[in-house]
Design a protein around this motif. Structure first.
Motif, PDB file in Angstrom:
ATOM      1  N   LYS A  70       0.728  -1.198  -0.163  1.00  0.00           N
ATOM      2  CA  LYS A  70      -0.240   0.001  -0.126  1.00  0.00           C
ATOM      3  C   LYS A  70       1.022   1.201   0.125  1.00  0.00           C
ATOM      4  O   LYS A  70       0.462   2.014  -0.761  1.00  0.00           O
ATOM      5  CB  LYS A  70      -0.826  -0.076   1.250  1.00  0.00           C
ATOM      6  N   GLN A  81       1.230   3.940  -3.263  1.00  0.00           N
ATOM      7  CA  GLN A  81       0.695   5.358  -3.257  1.00  0.00           C
ATOM      8  C   GLN A  81       2.100   6.219  -3.818  1.00  0.00           C
ATOM      9  O   GLN A  81       1.787   7.268  -4.448  1.00  0.00           O
ATOM     10  CB  GLN A  81       0.350   5.873  -1.628  1.00  0.00           C
ATOM     11  N   ASP A  98       1.528   8.537  -6.992  1.00  0.00           N
ATOM     12  CA  ASP A  98       1.975   9.972  -6.966  1.00  0.00           C
ATOM     13  C   ASP A  98       2.932  10.363  -7.836  1.00  0.00           C
ATOM     14  O   ASP A  98       2.911  11.509  -8.453  1.00  0.00           O
ATOM     15  CB  ASP A  98       2.262  10.274  -5.587  1.00  0.00           C
ATOM     16  N   ALA A 148      -4.343   7.242  -7.745  1.00  0.00           N
ATOM     17  CA  ALA A 148      -3.616   7.856  -6.605  1.00  0.00           C
ATOM     18  C   ALA A 148      -4.709   8.274  -5.389  1.00  0.00           C
ATOM     19  O   ALA A 148      -4.103   8.014  -4.223  1.00  0.00           O
ATOM     20  CB  ALA A 148      -2.950   9.179  -7.166  1.00  0.00           C
ATOM     21  N   GLY A 149      -5.597   8.565  -5.955  1.00  0.00           N
ATOM     22  CA  GLY A 149      -6.681   9.094  -4.998  1.00  0.00           C
ATOM     23  C   GLY A 149      -7.158   7.594  -4.383  1.00  0.00           C
ATOM     24  O   GLY A 149      -7.424   7.804  -3.144  1.00  0.00           O
ATOM     25  N   ARG A 176      -4.811   6.194  -1.681  1.00  0.00           N
ATOM     26  CA  ARG A 176      -4.730   7.329  -0.731  1.00  0.00           C
ATOM     27  C   ARG A 176      -5.735   6.991   0.079  1.00  0.00           C
ATOM     28  O   ARG A 176      -5.841   7.164   1.297  1.00  0.00           O
ATOM     29  CB  ARG A 176      -4.439   8.799  -1.145  1.00  0.00           C
ATOM     30  N   ASP A 177      -7.015   6.567  -0.291  1.00  0.00           N
ATOM     31  CA  ASP A 177      -8.264   6.455   0.544  1.00  0.00           C
ATOM     32  C   ASP A 177      -8.051   5.105   1.255  1.00  0.00           C
ATOM     33  O   ASP A 177      -8.404   4.991   2.418  1.00  0.00           O
ATOM     34  CB  ASP A 177      -9.461   6.359  -0.251  1.00  0.00           C
ATOM     35  N   ASN A 210      -5.300   3.953   2.204  1.00  0.00           N
ATOM     36  CA  ASN A 210      -4.101   4.397   3.240  1.00  0.00           C
ATOM     37  C   ASN A 210      -4.625   5.388   4.205  1.00  0.00           C
ATOM     38  O   ASN A 210      -3.877   5.623   5.220  1.00  0.00           O
ATOM     39  CB  ASN A 210      -2.833   4.835   2.701  1.00  0.00           C
ATOM     40  N   VAL A 268      -5.311   8.415   3.998  1.00  0.00           N
ATOM     41  CA  VAL A 268      -4.959   9.730   3.934  1.00  0.00           C
ATOM     42  C   VAL A 268      -5.728  10.556   2.945  1.00  0.00           C
ATOM     43  O   VAL A 268      -6.309   9.908   1.973  1.00  0.00           O
ATOM     44  CB  VAL A 268      -3.487   9.808   3.513  1.00  0.00           C
ATOM     45  N   SER A 269      -5.345  11.630   2.804  1.00  0.00           N
ATOM     46  CA  SER A 269      -6.492  12.549   1.886  1.00  0.00           C
ATOM     47  C   SER A 269      -6.148  12.237   0.465  1.00  0.00           C
ATOM     48  O   SER A 269      -4.869  12.103   0.008  1.00  0.00           O
ATOM     49  CB  SER A 269      -5.902  14.240   2.131  1.00  0.00           C
ATOM     50  N   GLY A 270      -7.055  12.050  -0.419  1.00  0.00           N
ATOM     51  CA  GLY A 270      -6.782  11.808  -1.766  1.00  0.00           C
ATOM     52  C   GLY A 270      -6.614  13.094  -2.670  1.00  0.00           C
ATOM     53  O   GLY A 270      -5.843  13.146  -3.640  1.00  0.00           O
TER      54      GLY A 270
END
Length: 219
Positions: free
Chosen positions: A141, A145, A149, A182-183, A186-187, A189, A191-193
């Motif tokens: 994961k 990310q 990114d 990426a979004g 991030r979700d 994980n 964290v903010s997408g």
């Protein structure tokens, strides 16, 4: 020479069709429709994949654009191999497993598209060692990310340098998909997408240094 091509003429080695087959039926149908490659479909010079036959012709585009496409292909090779290995290992289930399978199919499709566009000018696929990141869920994961990114920043950094219109359109069609990946991860994980209102880009040198720093490419 006709400016229209059938799927069979564009995808001589079957790579695009093979990549599409790996996606679920709905996604596959959508992929082919958006690409203009449905059954019996043809591809015109201004269609989504219209760049493929023109790029395959020697001297059709500037050398700088060939370099950008090969840069993108190298990154797509890396991502495709990473997700393919993770899926093959079969260690992940639930949302993580679904993410890996769907993104793997997308990256395969990107590789097939770029190889088709470059033809004989395409760089060879490197060999990889993902150092256990494809079997350990936490490492997978985190690595996914970083890769997604990085892919977004790489495409954004090169779009403005591309001189051929069809290639700009092709790159622009891949960029939002990478951003969605990426979004999504991030979700997963937590964290903010979308941490910022504007996305930073990175130069080719910055991206290559980051990729080299992973140690994933062994040859």
């Amino acid at each position: 020479m006709s400016d229209l091509w059938t799927l069979e003429e564009v995808d001589r080695d079957g790579a695009i069709q093979e990549a599409a087959e790996k996606v679920d039926p709905f996604t596959r149908a959508s992929f082919l429709k958006k690409a203009g490659l449905g059954a019996g479909a043809v591809v015109g010079g201004n269609a989504f994949l219209g760049a493929i036959p023109s790029l395959a012709m020697a001297g059709a585009i500037p050398a700088s654009d060939v370099g950008i496409l090969n840069f993108a292909l190298t990154l797509e090779y890396l991502e495709a191999a990473f997700y393919a290995e993770a899926v093959a290992m079969g260690n992940f289930s639930g949302n993580v497993g679904t993410f890996a399978k769907i993104v793997s199919a997308h990256e395969d499709a990107h590789v097939a598209f770029l190889k088709g566009a470059l033809g004989k000018a395409a760089v060879k696929k490197p060999t990889f060692d993902f150092k256990g990141t494809t079997t350990d869920e936490a490492k997978f994961k985190a690595t996914a990310q970083v890769l997604e990114d990085t892919g977004v920043a790489a495409y954004l950094g090169q779009v403005g340098n591309i001189k051929t219109k069809q290639i700009v359109l092709a790159a622009a069609s891949i960029l939002p998909v990478e951003a969605r990946h990426a979004g999504w991860v991030r979700d997963i994980n937590g964290v903010s997408g979308a941490p910022r209102a504007f996305q930073d880009s990175k130069t080719k040198a910055q991206i290559l240094a980051a990729v080299k720093g992973t140690g994933f490419i062994t040859a």
